[in-house]
Design an enzyme around this catalytic site. Structure first.
Site, PDB file in Angstrom:
ATOM      1  N   ARG A  84       6.606   8.747  13.600  1.00 12.19           N
ATOM      2  CA  ARG A  84       7.807   9.397  14.140  1.00 12.19           C
ATOM      3  C   ARG A  84       7.647  10.905  14.244  1.00 12.19           C
ATOM      4  NH1 ARG A  84      12.633   6.119  13.661  1.00 12.19           N
ATOM      5  NH2 ARG A  84      13.833   8.036  13.699  1.00 12.19           N
ATOM      6  N   LYS A 144      -0.633  -5.915   3.047  1.00 18.71           N
ATOM      7  CA  LYS A 144       0.211  -6.573   2.050  1.00 18.71           C
ATOM      8  C   LYS A 144       1.214  -5.556   1.497  1.00 18.71           C
ATOM      9  CE  LYS A 144      -1.595  -4.720  -1.883  1.00 18.71           C
ATOM     10  NZ  LYS A 144      -0.861  -4.144  -3.010  1.00 18.71           N
ATOM     11  N   HIS A 202      -7.926  -5.915   0.593  1.00 25.19           N
ATOM     12  CA  HIS A 202      -9.148  -5.109   0.502  1.00 25.19           C
ATOM     13  C   HIS A 202     -10.056  -5.544  -0.641  1.00 25.19           C
ATOM     14  CE1 HIS A 202      -6.635  -2.794  -2.372  1.00 25.19           C
ATOM     15  NE2 HIS A 202      -7.780  -2.467  -2.929  1.00 25.19           N
ATOM     16  N   GLU A 207      -5.161  -0.504 -14.189  1.00 25.98           N
ATOM     17  CA  GLU A 207      -5.053   0.840 -13.619  1.00 25.98           C
ATOM     18  C   GLU A 207      -4.545   1.803 -14.681  1.00 25.98           C
ATOM     19  OE1 GLU A 207      -3.612   0.849  -9.258  1.00 25.98           O
ATOM     20  OE2 GLU A 207      -2.518  -0.792 -10.208  1.00 25.98           O
ATOM     21  N   ASP A 222       2.813  -7.411  -6.164  1.00 30.71           N
ATOM     22  CA  ASP A 222       1.882  -6.401  -5.685  1.00 30.71           C
ATOM     23  C   ASP A 222       0.433  -6.779  -5.933  1.00 30.71           C
ATOM     24  OD1 ASP A 222       1.356  -3.868  -4.459  1.00 30.71           O
ATOM     25  OD2 ASP A 222       0.964  -3.011  -6.432  1.00 30.71           O
ATOM     26  N   HIS A 281      -4.133 -10.165  -4.606  1.00 33.19           N
ATOM     27  CA  HIS A 281      -5.468  -9.802  -5.093  1.00 33.19           C
ATOM     28  C   HIS A 281      -5.997 -10.785  -6.133  1.00 33.19           C
ATOM     29  CE1 HIS A 281      -5.035  -6.260  -2.811  1.00 33.19           C
ATOM     30  NE2 HIS A 281      -4.437  -5.508  -3.698  1.00 33.19           N
TER      31      HIS A 281
END
Length: 488
Positions: A43, A142, A172, A210, A229, A234
């Site tokens: 945008r 995703k 990925h 993480e 998530d 994954h």
């Protein structure tokens, strides 16, 4: 071959953190077809030159080895363009179609790096503008939906304007070199296949940890959570890669057929297993590398009373002849004690012990597939060192390991996950992408967990940032007589 890659969300976080660096690496490696255009769509009111300058400034934030020189970026920038679009405005899609017709390409890739809520709108509008021809390929990031019903709705809409062969649902993790080498290890060698079954494997652990918190994605993450998530896509894709039967060939549908069988073989949840075999947590304040970090509920964009999980650990079983009775443990979380993703295959001990091992040695035979921060394989064995004997003369064994580091072995030959997947999209290879029935089966399996949590008044278990999650995760695996790798 000529191509046009239209990057919807071209000024967003994913575009400059992952997609643009991957496209540049493919350009640097000479893998990106030179007759190509990359058009960012957003945008923002930008010219082509302003967009190029924006991308150049963002490259300062990527890893040093992946940053372009002035000369490299000047050549790469010749491929870059920009188009301002309101994705809800049909007239803007007509403008996009007109721009693409200025120089028709052999392949048109529409990469939707946008909020999932816009997927159906974009796909419907590109069809109205006549941009859904047989040479068009659409990449969907995703998470694809929020639950089974929304996932089905998106898939139905997308399939109404595109064929399944035109839809590239990206994960990925499937592009990581270690996952590719997991397939090679299993199906390109005869060594492990006879052992890859319940008679020889005690348990399999999948960890995606993480150190980071939610960063600037607090509002998005608070409506998503770790189960949607990370686990639904994954982790379950990694589980499929480990557990699937050998496909009849290396074609996309042959591979995806076998992954689907694994998902359909996962034992369904019961009230008992939901209470015993699923742990959800949420990070409290703590320290990462000696620096204090806030609790999840104090992160920007997060509801102060949030019950969203930032950690999930669960125990799964696959009800088939190969894996009956073998537990698969999955855990993933934010603000954990390390940045680490790996798959650990723990083999059963020798049936009759004739050697001694040190009392504090709990390591047996195991194969570790490292995904991050480094890619590689570790094979852990027991061996006898020089002059190592028990006082009664019985040989004493100690743990040793064979270590294959892909960075050292393959060096500059290695290709990053997004780079590999983007090149596969341009070439039309679907092997590393997820089919709609796979996604729906994964959602079907996790939905009972979501339903239970939505009706559970208790909050997720708190864990201090910088630890390995709630103690309940350790208790869950300990009930089977096992432990997570850092605890053994």
């Amino acid at each position: 071959m000529s191509f046009d890659l239209i990057l919807f969300g071209g000024t967003g976080d994913l575009a400059w953190r992952k997609i643009m660096p991957a496209l540049f690496q493919a350009f640097r490696h000479g893998s990106l077809p030179v007759e190509g255009r990359i058009v960012g769509v957003a945008r923002d009111d930008l010219s082509d030159e302003q967009y190029r300058a924006l991308i150049k400034s963002r490259f300062d934030s990527v890893e040093l080895a992946k940053r372009p020189s002035e000369e490299e970026f000047a050549r790469f920038a010749q491929m870059l363009g920009y188009l301002r679009m309101d994705l809800s405005n049909p007239a803007d899609y007509a403008a996009l179609a007109a721009r693409l017709q200025e120089r028709p390409a052999d392949v048109v890739v529409m990469y939707l790096a946008t909020a999932p809520g816009l997927f159906t709108t974009v796909c419907e509008q590109i069809a109205v503008a006549g941009l859904n021809g047989p040479t068009t390929r659409v990449v969907l990031e995703k998470p694809l939906g929020h639950d089974l019903a929304s996932n089905r709705a998106i898939n139905q809409t997308v399939r109404s304007v595109l064929t399944e062969q035109q839809i590239f649902r990206i994960d990925h993790y499937l592009g990581k070199p270690s996952v590719q080498n997991l397939f090679a290890l299993r199906f390109g060698n005869a060594l492990f296949e006879p052992l890859w079954r319940r008679e020889h494997i005690a348990n399999i652990q999948i960890t995606i940890a993480e150190e980071l918190g939610v960063e600037k994605r607090g509002a998005f993450y608070d409506s998503t959570g770790a189960l949607r998530d990370m686990v639904q896509n994954h982790a379950l894709q990694l589980l499929c890669a480990v557990a699937m039967e050998p496909p009849i060939n290396a074609h996309a549908d042959a591979i995806r057929d076998e992954k689907l069988k694994v998902l359909r073989s996962l034992k369904p949840w019961t009230p008992e297993t939901l209470s015993q075999h699923v742990v959800r947590g949420q990070y409290a304040a703590g320290a990462i590398k000696g620096e204090a970090v806030p609790a999840y509920r104090h992160e920007p964009g997060v509801n102060p009373d949030s019950r969203t999980e930032t950690f999930v650990a669960l125990r799964a079983e696959i009800a088939n002849w190969r894996w009956a009775g073998v537990p698969f443990y999955i855990r993933t979380g934010k603000r954990l004690a390390g940045h680490d993703a790996h798959i650990e295959v723990n083999f059963r001990p020798a049936p009759h012990a004739i050697f001694n091992t040190p009392q504090n040695c709990s390591e047996g035979n195991r194969l570790v597939i490292n995904l991050q921060p480094r890619d590689g394989l570790e094979l852990h064995l027991l061996a006898q060192g020089a002059n190592q004997r028990h006082r009664h003369g019985t040989p004493m064994l100690q743990p040793v390991q064979l270590d294959l580091d892909f960075d050292k072995r393959f060096g500059t030959e290695r290709v990053g996950a997004y780079e590999r997947l983007l090149l596969d999209v341009i070439d039309g290879r679907l092997n590393l992408f997820v089919r709609s029935d796979e996604q729906e089966e994964a959602w079907r399996w996790v939905e009972p967990i979501l339903d239970r949590w939505s009706n559970d008044p208790t909050a997720p278990r708190a864990y201090a940032a910088g630890t390995w999650g709630p103690s309940a995760a350790s208790a869950m695996i300990a009930r089977d007589g096992f432990c997570w790798s850092e605890e053994c």
